[in-house]
Design an enzyme around this catalytic site. Structure first.
Site: not given
Length: 674
Positions: A35, A116
């Protein structure tokens, strides 16, 4: 922002993105979380968008992340292996969905959604049904030839099982390592070379790039297929059709795959996976949403680095970098001296983190960490965050264990060389007593609801509790004077204290905090010996005759009950009216009498501990592994190898709803499965 500052910021962001890209893909040694990397990339993308004169064709925002190592031969992909656009919020996901619907003129589009995998992308090529090549994603156009290593991945078929396989078939997927296999691998690596992998993705990447394929084989890698590269002589209508064909070919697919027909269905599935991700046997870092129709995918097309018809929703970061401000040393209820890290606050997985565990002083030495260092922290599930590694060394000194207890200043010792922990051996240590009190009143011990840390600290400050039994001599006036206490709160807490006197012996034994003796063993010895007096009179041989108790536990029990201080504690509790007897188990007369149960998977309406207590209260037994002696297996969500073995042994399998009916504990809560 003035022009010079814009150029400086762009230069900085480009250099940082290139540097971090190399650390992630080449070195398998990232310094920042996904992130944090994406935030840098988005900032650069926004600046370039607002200032097109500064945008360059080779900017990191216009290239696929990755690299091709010179250590391997190269393979050109039949079609580019693109990355996916990322989003970190459900709101942004909804905007993407609305954009797709608008671009397709609201055609009631079908979408697929699946986890994912946090692994390494790989491409597989089959000629006439035989595996001929395996490659990493590399830079998207060209990857590393890892064919011999790919052939060692456990669940990749050498030959396709489907009838009349196509002449050419290239597919893509993710190579990963199971959580349990990763833990075992790290233990082995640590023993052999003194280091370990920071996470399972690094382990998969490093294992896939071994020069010796036999090492790859030993690492127990696995593969999930997720997308089509190119196929000759066969067409699919949708992503889901393609995946079903892959299943026929012998590939393993994810169970948690869903076709959605609305934004609500997508959001509902996202919530389920966000709440249950830690129950999976492999690591995931988000969800991938795709337009299901391959024709509609073609209509939507691609940007220069990603498809417009797919997006990756990334979970809140589980890793982040921050500064270690201070190493605090504290004392546990058994005297163990434990270091913990005080951090500069950082948000991780949606939670503000300011503390992390350091386990023991050997862990500090292994990490070579000290106050002032910049560290990478990780939070898995709901456990206390831990420090994974030092990212930037600021303090060149070494943190040394203290010589004295931080609470009472007594000397601390290692009881033997095999022990990692240091202990304060002062039986009157204030910090130990406080921790002991907290444990004594806790839910699984004497279960005195409302007797929390704040209450304990006030009573300790006022010298109202100096030994355990003092809890039972507290008066109304003592409680009503506590902060925020009024009539009702005082009455409820006094009732809880009185009720705790009647608890069975098993709860008292656990509450006493006998070293190495947990809740389950406390129940076993209470049922076996029936009374506290019998335990004081028992020999080591008496303890070892109990099947679940070995010589080490027997020694802990014997040492505890021989201790004169313990005798005084118990005598004081007896004088206060605390029960010292284990009641006889009620004869239930149900089919659970003498039956052996195994619990597996995630139960929605019970904790494992609660389910075990229900079984034992009805005369049953709970085992940790499946065998021919197992009568029932209670299978929750994501039940694994235990369920498989139960099927092989024809063991009776019940889900949680059936378990509730059998036990008369039928819940009104729906047992959601995914």
């Amino acid at each position: 922002m003035i022009m010079g500052n814009i150029q400086n910021r762009i230069d900085y962001l480009r250099k940082e993105l290139i540097r971090h890209n190399g650390l992630y893909y080449e070195s398998n040694n990232p310094e920042i979380s996904d992130s944090e990397y994406d935030n840098l990339a988005k900032e650069l993308e926004q600046i370039e968008k607002e200032n097109p004169l500064f945008a360059l064709p080779d900017s990191p925002t216009k290239k696929i992340s990755g690299f091709v190592s010179s250590s391997f031969e190269q393979i050109k992909h039949s079609s580019p292996m693109l990355s996916l656009d990322n989003t970190y919020s459900q709101k942004e996901t909804a905007k993407w969905y609305e954009r797709i619907e608008k671009n397709l003129n609201n055609k009631n589009t079908e979408f697929t959604i699946e986890p994912k995998i946090d692994g390494v992308s790989a491409s597989l090529t089959y000629i006439n049904g035989s595996l001929t090549a395996g490659a990493t994603r590399g830079d998207g156009e060209t990857g590393e030839d890892i064919t011999e290593n790919i052939k060692k991945v456990k669940n990749i078929p050498y030959k396709l099982k489907a009838d009349n396989p196509p002449y050419f078939f290239e597919l893509r997927g993710e190579v990963y390592i199971d959580k349990s296999d990763f833990r075992k691998l790290n233990e082995e690596i640590l023993m052999s070379v003194g280091q370990k992998f920071a996470n399972s993705r690094n382990a998969a990447s490093g294992s896939l790039r071994q020069k010796n394929p036999q090492i790859t084989a030993e690492r127990k890698l696995r593969f999930f297929v997720h997308s089509l590269g190119k196929i000759d002589g066969k067409q699919f209508e949708s992503q889901s059709d393609f995946l079903q064909y892959c299943r026929k070919c012998g590939f393993q697919l994810q169970d948690n795959f869903k076709i959605c027909h609305s934004l609500k269905e997508i959001m509902d599935f996202m919530e389920i996976m966000i709440n249950n991700r830690d129950l999976l046997h492999y690591e995931i870092d988000g969800l991938v949403i795709k337009v299901n129709s391959l024709q509609l995918q073609k209509e939507l097309g691609y940007t220069n680095k990603s498809p417009r018809w797919a997006i990756a929703f990334k979970f809140p970061a589980k890793q982040a970098t921050t500064k270690l401000s201070r190493i605090r040393v504290q004392v546990g209820r058994t005297g163990i001296i434990t270091p913990s890290a005080i951090l500069e606050s950082v948000t991780l997985a949606g939670v503000t983190i300011s503390h992390a565990t350091l386990h023991n002083f050997e862990e500090i030495e292994r990490l070579n960490v000290n106050e002032g260092d910049t560290v990478l922290i990780e939070r898995a599930g709901d456990v206390i965050p831990k420090i994974v590694k030092v990212v930037k060394k600021e303090n060149r000194g070494f943190f040394k264990p203290p010589h004295n207890c931080p609470s009472c200043n007594s000397g601390i010792v290692k009881e033997n060389e095999e022990e990692v922990a240091y202990r304060c051996i002062n039986p009157e240590c204030p910090a130990q007593f406080r921790r002991h009190l907290i444990h004594f009143v806790s839910r699984n011990a004497m279960d005195i609801d409302g007797f929390g840390k704040a209450v304990i600290d006030q009573f300790l400050d006022r010298k109202k509790i100096q030994v355990l039994a003092d809890i039972y001599y507290l008066k109304y006036d003592d409680f009503i004077k506590l902060d925020l206490f009024k009539e009702k709160k005082t009455s409820n807490l006094m009732k809880a204290v009185a009720a705790s006197k009647k608890h069975p012996l098993s709860k008292l034994l656990f509450a006493l905090g006998i070293r190495r003796i947990g809740e389950k063993v406390s129940e076993i010895i209470a049922k076996k010996f029936k009374s506290m007096e019998a335990l004081f009179n028992a020999s080591i041989e008496d303890f070892t005759r109990v099947p679940e108790i070995g010589s080490i536990l027997a020694l802990s029990l014997k040492e505890f009950f021989e201790n004169k201080t313990v005798r005084n504690v118990i005598d004081n509790l007896i004088a206060a009216g605390v029960n010292m007897i284990e009641p006889e188990a009620e004869q239930s007369g149900t089919q659970f009498d003498g039956k052996m149960f195994v619990l597996t998977g995630e139960l929605k309406n019970h904790t494992r501990e609660q389910a075990g207590k229900i079984i034992r209260s009805l005369g049953g037994k709970v085992a940790s592994s499946v065998s021919k002696k197992t009568d029932y297996i209670v299978a929750g969500v994501n039940a694994g190898s235990k369920l498989k073995k139960a099927k092989e042994l024809n063991v009776k399998i019940v889900d949680e709803a059936e378990f509730d009916i059998l036990t008369g504990k039928l819940s009104l809560i729906e047992n959601t499965k995914f």
